[in-house]
Motif scaffolding. Structure first.
Motif, PDB file in Angstrom:
ATOM      1  N   MET A  42      19.181  -6.369   1.053  1.00  0.00           N
ATOM      2  CA  MET A  42      19.335  -5.858   2.414  1.00  0.00           C
ATOM      3  C   MET A  42      18.019  -5.974   3.186  1.00  0.00           C
ATOM      4  O   MET A  42      16.949  -5.700   2.657  1.00  0.00           O
ATOM      5  CB  MET A  42      19.787  -4.395   2.370  1.00  0.00           C
ATOM      6  N   THR A  43      18.120  -6.416   4.448  1.00  0.00           N
ATOM      7  CA  THR A  43      16.954  -6.513   5.319  1.00  0.00           C
ATOM      8  C   THR A  43      17.272  -5.845   6.648  1.00  0.00           C
ATOM      9  O   THR A  43      18.295  -6.143   7.268  1.00  0.00           O
ATOM     10  CB  THR A  43      16.570  -7.985   5.565  1.00  0.00           C
ATOM     11  N   LEU A  44      16.406  -4.934   7.077  1.00  0.00           N
ATOM     12  CA  LEU A  44      16.617  -4.199   8.319  1.00  0.00           C
ATOM     13  C   LEU A  44      15.952  -4.911   9.486  1.00  0.00           C
ATOM     14  O   LEU A  44      14.951  -5.613   9.306  1.00  0.00           O
ATOM     15  CB  LEU A  44      16.041  -2.791   8.192  1.00  0.00           C
ATOM     16  N   PRO A  45      16.467  -4.732  10.684  1.00  0.00           N
ATOM     17  CA  PRO A  45      15.754  -5.221  11.873  1.00  0.00           C
ATOM     18  C   PRO A  45      14.363  -4.600  11.921  1.00  0.00           C
ATOM     19  O   PRO A  45      14.174  -3.451  11.525  1.00  0.00           O
ATOM     20  CB  PRO A  45      16.627  -4.742  13.039  1.00  0.00           C
ATOM     21  N   MET A  46      13.394  -5.336  12.433  1.00  0.00           N
ATOM     22  CA  MET A  46      12.011  -4.885  12.351  1.00  0.00           C
ATOM     23  C   MET A  46      11.781  -3.554  13.055  1.00  0.00           C
ATOM     24  O   MET A  46      11.025  -2.710  12.567  1.00  0.00           O
ATOM     25  CB  MET A  46      11.076  -5.960  12.916  1.00  0.00           C
ATOM     26  N   TRP A  47      12.434  -3.310  14.193  1.00  0.00           N
ATOM     27  CA  TRP A  47      12.184  -2.060  14.907  1.00  0.00           C
ATOM     28  C   TRP A  47      12.673  -0.859  14.104  1.00  0.00           C
ATOM     29  O   TRP A  47      12.036   0.204  14.097  1.00  0.00           O
ATOM     30  CB  TRP A  47      12.812  -2.079  16.296  1.00  0.00           C
ATOM     31  N   ILE A  48      13.797  -1.030  13.385  1.00  0.00           N
ATOM     32  CA  ILE A  48      14.290   0.042  12.522  1.00  0.00           C
ATOM     33  C   ILE A  48      13.361   0.211  11.319  1.00  0.00           C
ATOM     34  O   ILE A  48      13.055   1.330  10.897  1.00  0.00           O
ATOM     35  CB  ILE A  48      15.733  -0.252  12.055  1.00  0.00           C
TER      36      ILE A  48
ATOM     37  N   GLN B  61      10.177  -0.430  11.197  1.00  0.00           N
ATOM     38  CA  GLN B  61       8.949   0.227  11.648  1.00  0.00           C
ATOM     39  C   GLN B  61       9.155   1.734  11.773  1.00  0.00           C
ATOM     40  O   GLN B  61       8.319   2.534  11.337  1.00  0.00           O
ATOM     41  CB  GLN B  61       8.522  -0.344  13.005  1.00  0.00           C
ATOM     42  N   LEU B  62      10.266   2.144  12.372  1.00  0.00           N
ATOM     43  CA  LEU B  62      10.566   3.562  12.551  1.00  0.00           C
ATOM     44  C   LEU B  62      10.749   4.251  11.205  1.00  0.00           C
ATOM     45  O   LEU B  62      10.201   5.341  10.966  1.00  0.00           O
ATOM     46  CB  LEU B  62      11.822   3.723  13.407  1.00  0.00           C
ATOM     47  N   LEU B  63      11.497   3.616  10.305  1.00  0.00           N
ATOM     48  CA  LEU B  63      11.735   4.184   8.983  1.00  0.00           C
ATOM     49  C   LEU B  63      10.426   4.306   8.208  1.00  0.00           C
ATOM     50  O   LEU B  63      10.200   5.282   7.483  1.00  0.00           O
ATOM     51  CB  LEU B  63      12.734   3.315   8.219  1.00  0.00           C
ATOM     52  N   GLY B  64       9.553   3.323   8.386  1.00  0.00           N
ATOM     53  CA  GLY B  64       8.267   3.366   7.705  1.00  0.00           C
ATOM     54  C   GLY B  64       7.426   4.548   8.134  1.00  0.00           C
ATOM     55  O   GLY B  64       6.764   5.193   7.310  1.00  0.00           O
ATOM     56  N   VAL B  65       7.434   4.856   9.422  1.00  0.00           N
ATOM     57  CA  VAL B  65       6.674   5.996   9.935  1.00  0.00           C
ATOM     58  C   VAL B  65       7.219   7.304   9.365  1.00  0.00           C
ATOM     59  O   VAL B  65       6.461   8.182   8.932  1.00  0.00           O
ATOM     60  CB  VAL B  65       6.730   6.029  11.476  1.00  0.00           C
TER      61      VAL B  65
ATOM     62  N   PRO C 250       6.082  -3.307   7.412  1.00  0.00           N
ATOM     63  CA  PRO C 250       6.742  -2.274   6.606  1.00  0.00           C
ATOM     64  C   PRO C 250       7.554  -2.880   5.464  1.00  0.00           C
ATOM     65  O   PRO C 250       8.146  -3.957   5.612  1.00  0.00           O
ATOM     66  CB  PRO C 250       7.654  -1.554   7.610  1.00  0.00           C
ATOM     67  N   PHE C 251       7.556  -2.186   4.333  1.00  0.00           N
ATOM     68  CA  PHE C 251       8.336  -2.652   3.180  1.00  0.00           C
ATOM     69  C   PHE C 251       9.773  -2.970   3.583  1.00  0.00           C
ATOM     70  O   PHE C 251      10.364  -3.951   3.138  1.00  0.00           O
ATOM     71  CB  PHE C 251       8.379  -1.569   2.093  1.00  0.00           C
ATOM     72  N   PHE C 252      10.331  -2.101   4.427  1.00  0.00           N
ATOM     73  CA  PHE C 252      11.754  -2.195   4.740  1.00  0.00           C
ATOM     74  C   PHE C 252      12.067  -3.345   5.700  1.00  0.00           C
ATOM     75  O   PHE C 252      13.218  -3.628   5.977  1.00  0.00           O
ATOM     76  CB  PHE C 252      12.231  -0.863   5.338  1.00  0.00           C
ATOM     77  N   GLY C 253      11.007  -3.983   6.211  1.00  0.00           N
ATOM     78  CA  GLY C 253      11.212  -5.119   7.091  1.00  0.00           C
ATOM     79  C   GLY C 253      11.058  -6.455   6.390  1.00  0.00           C
ATOM     80  O   GLY C 253      11.216  -7.513   7.008  1.00  0.00           O
ATOM     81  N   LEU C 254      10.766  -6.419   5.090  1.00  0.00           N
ATOM     82  CA  LEU C 254      10.642  -7.671   4.330  1.00  0.00           C
ATOM     83  C   LEU C 254      11.997  -8.363   4.227  1.00  0.00           C
ATOM     84  O   LEU C 254      13.034  -7.703   4.084  1.00  0.00           O
ATOM     85  CB  LEU C 254      10.095  -7.392   2.932  1.00  0.00           C
TER      86      LEU C 254
ATOM     87  N   MET D 291       0.797  -1.220   0.000  1.00  0.00           N
ATOM     88  CA  MET D 291       0.000   0.000   0.000  1.00  0.00           C
ATOM     89  C   MET D 291       0.838   1.282   0.000  1.00  0.00           C
ATOM     90  O   MET D 291       2.055   1.239   0.156  1.00  0.00           O
ATOM     91  CB  MET D 291      -0.941  -0.010   1.204  1.00  0.00           C
ATOM     92  N   GLN D 292       0.118   2.419  -0.131  1.00  0.00           N
ATOM     93  CA  GLN D 292       0.758   3.726  -0.263  1.00  0.00           C
ATOM     94  C   GLN D 292       1.469   4.177   1.004  1.00  0.00           C
ATOM     95  O   GLN D 292       2.263   5.116   0.971  1.00  0.00           O
ATOM     96  CB  GLN D 292      -0.263   4.814  -0.627  1.00  0.00           C
ATOM     97  N   ASP D 293       1.190   3.551   2.140  1.00  0.00           N
ATOM     98  CA  ASP D 293       1.845   3.945   3.390  1.00  0.00           C
ATOM     99  C   ASP D 293       3.140   3.172   3.609  1.00  0.00           C
ATOM    100  O   ASP D 293       3.663   3.117   4.724  1.00  0.00           O
ATOM    101  CB  ASP D 293       0.900   3.743   4.577  1.00  0.00           C
ATOM    102  N   PHE D 294       3.660   2.546   2.536  1.00  0.00           N
ATOM    103  CA  PHE D 294       4.922   1.815   2.567  1.00  0.00           C
ATOM    104  C   PHE D 294       4.844   0.599   3.496  1.00  0.00           C
ATOM    105  O   PHE D 294       5.821   0.216   4.133  1.00  0.00           O
ATOM    106  CB  PHE D 294       6.084   2.738   2.975  1.00  0.00           C
TER     107      PHE D 294
END
Length: 485
Positions: free
Chosen positions: A417-423, A425-429, A329-333, A303-306
């Motif tokens: 590259m895969t980020l830790p989930m807490w990072i 989540q923060l990056l997604g916000v 979050p996309f960045f946590g995939l 979705m549009q909210d990343f």
């Protein structure tokens, strides 16, 4: 002997084309089946058929499967009708090996007699979107106009949603509503759409829907490769002259290429944007890698909210039917584990926005909670008008800047590259607040996928790279610096 032939003919019609309900065969139905084998035009009495034919009289051309059924003129005009050797039967049209080979998107065309035209119609054998745009819309996209460069030929783009969402719809039910209205108003006699297999909620089952109930049962996107065009033989055998088709880019490109061979008076094409489909096995891996409850997922969307939004329903595993939404979050995939699940056809596709549909309904250019609607031509406008009283609309907006975000995402995806989930989540916000929105988000999504797909083609299919990548995609990709080999 005659009785045996009549019985045999009725069975063959039912099993191959799913048009005759054997339980409703009457004396008129028996007469019709005799006509079927004689190859005559007949007025079909409504009791013989499923409910779509109730209160209607349909002129049906009966196809016996013998080339002698057709006149020489018809055989010259529609050469595919002479084919017997197709559909995995061995020989020239053996579809156990599809012509596009590893790039095949399994659109379903090659499972029909229309495989005769596959060399010119397959999106992965003959990429010719610009020429087909001119044929379908009366013009090709203007590469100097940014919105046409990215989103194709269009008369209008808006955000919309149903005033009263349909129960069970993936979003608010605009696609389902348009398809239903096409049928109810008599503009079409059938709609090509996709249901879920009775045994597997994620296994697509293409059908020629002829009742609103069948269309409603086809709601919700299917995230796996789907052979929508496999029902083209059924469409031709039905004798319908006005149909609607719901499909994605590769399916619509093949359909447009053979449209003149269907003998239709009117064709309505309702498209959805499409990216990153998977095989059924790949879907299982994605769900189990990404969701906390893979067995209860009924659908999902990037979705549009990343974030990836998973819709869950406990009743799919026998629970109480509790519905809930999970976001990731996309960045946590886990990109390093998921890079191999996407179909090669999706990794080599440059028609994310479904350029050849009459009307496109998606989400990526609209605010969160709304649908992005692209009206490409007058037929598209005609379809949208059917539901004008059911929807609310608003203009589209655009904010933010995608360029740096896309440039940063290229090496990140390339290296898995895969980020830790807490990072993540923060990056997604942060990106949801400050990143691209509206049409700029749509351009972000297109840029990200086009650069990724160009690299995939360059590395895996360099021999067809030049002819496969459209000029509009090249112009988009040239904005970025790609990794050196």
């Amino acid at each position: 002997m005659l009785g045996f032939v009549v019985w045999l003919s009725s069975c063959k019609v039912y099993t191959k084309h799913s048009l005759v309900n054997k339980r409703r065969l009457s004396s008129k139905g028996v007469k019709q089946n005799v006509c079927f084998w004689l190859g005559h035009y007949v007025d079909v009495p409504s009791p013989v058929f499923f409910s779509v034919w109730e209160r209607r009289r349909v002129r049906k051309y009966c196809v016996t499967g013998k080339s002698s059924t057709y006149s020489q003129k018809e055989q010259e005009q529609y050469p595919h009708r002479r084919l017997k050797n197709y559909g995995g039967l061995g020989g020239k049209y053996d579809t156990r090996q599809y012509p596009a080979k590893s790039l095949c998107s399994h659109c379903g065309l090659c499972d029909t007699r229309f495989i005769h035209y596959v060399k010119d119609s397959c999106a992965f054998l003959n990429q010719h979107i610009s020429e087909l745009e001119y044929t379908v819309h009366g013009k090709s996209r203007d590469l100097e106009v940014e919105n046409e460069l990215y989103f194709g030929v269009h008369l209008n783009m808006i955000a919309a949603r149903r005033k009263q969402p349909l129960p069970g719809a993936q979003w608010s039910g605009i696609v389902t509503s348009i398809a239903t209205r096409l049928l109810e108003t008599g503009k079409v006699q059938g709609i090509v759409c996709v249901r879920n297999d009775e045994q597997d909620r994620f296994q697509p089952k293409p059908v020629l829907a002829t009742t609103p109930e069948e269309i409603y049962a086809s709601r919700v996107n299917k995230p796996t490769l789907s052979p929508n065009l496999s029902v083209l033989d059924t469409v031709e055998a039905s004798g319908f002259t006005r149909i609607g088709v719901i499909g994605v880019g590769c399916q619509v490109e093949a359909l447009r290429s053979v449209q003149s061979k269907l003998g239709l008076e009117k064709l309505y094409v309702l498209g959805t944007p499409c990216v990153d489909n998977v095989t059924r096995k790949g879907l299982d891996k994605f769900l189990r890698t990404t969701s906390t409850s893979p067995d209860t997922v009924v659908h999902y969307e990037f979705m549009q909210d990343f974030r990836v939004h998973f819709k869950h329903d406990d009743k799919v595993v026998g629970g109480p039917g509790k519905q809930w939404t999970e976001t990731v979050p996309f960045f946590g995939l886990k990109t390093n584990e998921l890079k191999d699940i996407f179909a090669p056809s999706c990794l080599s596709c440059f028609d994310y926005v479904n350029s050849l549909a009459d009307l496109v309904v998606g989400y990526m250019g609209a605010p969160f909670g709304w649908q992005w609607i692209v009206v490409r031509n007058e037929i598209g406008m005609e379809m949208l008008d059917l539901v004008s009283s059911q929807i609310e609309t608003m203009p589209l907006s655009s904010s933010g800047n995608r360029l740096q975000a896309v440039q940063n995402s290229i090496p990140a995806y390339d290296k898995g590259m895969t980020l830790p989930m807490w990072i993540a989540q923060l990056l997604g916000v942060v990106i949801d607040k400050l990143g691209p929105k509206g049409l700029e988000y749509a351009r972000f999504s297109i840029d990200s996928h086009f650069t990724r797909n160009y690299l995939y083609m360059k590395r895996n299919f360099p021999n067809i790279l030049q002819r496969h990548v459209p000029e509009y995609a090249r112009r988009i990709i040239e904005q970025y610096k790609l990794p050196k080999e």
